[in-house]
Design an enzyme around this catalytic site. Structure first.
Site, PDB file in Angstrom:
ATOM      1  N   GLY A  75       0.884  -1.294   0.150  1.00 36.98           N
ATOM      2  CA  GLY A  75       0.114  -0.141  -0.097  1.00 36.98           C
ATOM      3  C   GLY A  75       0.859   1.324   0.008  1.00 36.98           C
ATOM      4  O   GLY A  75       0.241   2.382   0.109  1.00 36.98           O
ATOM      5  N   THR A  77       2.990   4.421  -1.564  1.00 39.81           N
ATOM      6  CA  THR A  77       2.743   5.305  -2.640  1.00 39.81           C
ATOM      7  C   THR A  77       4.157   5.791  -2.905  1.00 39.81           C
ATOM      8  O   THR A  77       5.100   5.810  -2.071  1.00 39.81           O
ATOM      9  CB  THR A  77       1.622   6.062  -2.652  1.00 39.81           C
ATOM     10  N   PHE A 103      -6.390   0.874  -0.339  1.00 40.15           N
ATOM     11  CA  PHE A 103      -7.347  -0.277   0.055  1.00 40.15           C
ATOM     12  C   PHE A 103      -8.962  -0.263   0.425  1.00 40.15           C
ATOM     13  O   PHE A 103      -9.370  -1.171   0.449  1.00 40.15           O
ATOM     14  CB  PHE A 103      -6.591  -1.319   0.879  1.00 40.15           C
ATOM     15  N   HIS A 135      -4.946  15.201   3.334  1.00 39.25           N
ATOM     16  CA  HIS A 135      -4.342  14.389   4.099  1.00 39.25           C
ATOM     17  C   HIS A 135      -3.538  14.943   5.306  1.00 39.25           C
ATOM     18  O   HIS A 135      -3.599  16.106   5.421  1.00 39.25           O
ATOM     19  CB  HIS A 135      -3.157  13.391   3.428  1.00 39.25           C
ATOM     20  N   HIS A 136      -3.232  14.085   6.226  1.00 38.67           N
ATOM     21  CA  HIS A 136      -2.581  14.256   7.351  1.00 38.67           C
ATOM     22  C   HIS A 136      -1.047  14.945   7.115  1.00 38.67           C
ATOM     23  O   HIS A 136      -0.725  14.652   6.077  1.00 38.67           O
ATOM     24  CB  HIS A 136      -2.741  13.278   8.446  1.00 38.67           C
ATOM     25  N   LYS A 139       1.796  12.523   5.995  1.00 36.58           N
ATOM     26  CA  LYS A 139       1.774  12.155   4.480  1.00 36.58           C
ATOM     27  C   LYS A 139       3.032  12.393   3.747  1.00 36.58           C
ATOM     28  O   LYS A 139       3.362  13.627   3.775  1.00 36.58           O
ATOM     29  CB  LYS A 139       0.583  12.251   3.905  1.00 36.58           C
ATOM     30  N   THR A 146      -3.775   7.858  -4.528  1.00 34.83           N
ATOM     31  CA  THR A 146      -5.093   7.719  -4.759  1.00 34.83           C
ATOM     32  C   THR A 146      -5.357   8.767  -5.635  1.00 34.83           C
ATOM     33  O   THR A 146      -6.232   8.792  -6.620  1.00 34.83           O
ATOM     34  CB  THR A 146      -5.980   7.999  -3.626  1.00 34.83           C
TER      35      THR A 146
END
Length: 238
Positions: A75, A77, A103, A135-136, A139, A146
């Protein structure tokens, strides 16, 4: 099922919680403090490995799992420039690799909605399409994997857009992705179609990490004892 967690941050801990509640066993947990434990002997105690690390370590981790005959769910990226090498390695070793930029079952349904909306909007050139992802602050990559997946779906459907950019742009052919980093924010992705008359938006908002973690575990259950290269579309039968 015996699981190795390659990456034991917030996502790894969330996967562990759900896995244990479903009766699975965590036989190995790897993070930055114990990388020396990532050995052939240790990883082969697992039926499947779930890899959530970062763009600089993902490919090496995936390669080890494949070479040591352990199915790997990835998962991470930001490493996809190496994807063809990973695919070739998987084929040569008759291994199993399942990669997804996200996911979450909801996000994967959102991918299908995004493709359909883009196809519907393609003839209407008075609508400009842009994207925003939030996002947080922890990241590491921007735009998110995504967001890139969503953008590539749009580019495949809307011919007037030629490439995505993670910045402002005056080029009409650029698909702009705006990245925002705000705490706490598990993840929000919005695709906007704007004209002088009206606006159309589709949005997916994650409320917790449990959707991502549960989907990763579902993928691990799917990949156990399989050979090949898979995505969440295979897992969900989309």
């Amino acid at each position: 099922m015996k699981i190795a967690l390659i990456g034991y941050g917030k996502m790894g801990k969330s996967i562990e919680e759900i896995a244990l509640s479903k009766g699975h066993e965590i036989v190995l947990k790897i993070d930055a403090s114990n990388t020396s434990d990532f050995t052939k002997e240790n990883i082969q105690k697992a039926d499947v490995a779930i890899e959530f690390t970062g763009p600089h370590t993902a490919f090496e981790n995936i390669s080890k799992c494949i070479q040591w005959a352990v199915p790997v769910i990835c998962g991470s990226t930001g490493w996809l420039e190496h994807f063809e090498k990973a695919k070739k390695l998987c084929e040569e070793n008759k291994g199993c690799l399942l990669y997804a930029s996200n996911f979450s079952i909801g996000v994967n349904l959102f991918f299908e909605i995004n493709k359909q909306v883009a196809a519907l909007m393609e003839p209407y050139q008075n609508y400009d399409v842009t994207m925003t992802e939030t996002h947080h602050t922890e990241k590491k990559d921007a735009p998110s994997g995504t967001a890139i997946s969503l953008a590539e779906q749009i580019l495949a459907q809307i011919g007037r857009k030629k490439k995505w950019v993670n910045d402002s742009s005056s080029e009409a052919s650029d698909l702009i992705i705006r990245s925002e980093r705000i705490d706490p924010a598990p993840g929000t992705h919005t695709v906007s179609y704007e004209s002088s008359i009206d606006s159309i938006e589709i949005t997916h908002t994650a409320h917790t990490r449990k959707g991502f973690a549960g989907g990763a575990l579902l993928a691990a259950e799917f990949a156990n004892q399989k050979i090949g290269i898979f995505t969440m579309k295979d897992v969900l039968g989309l």
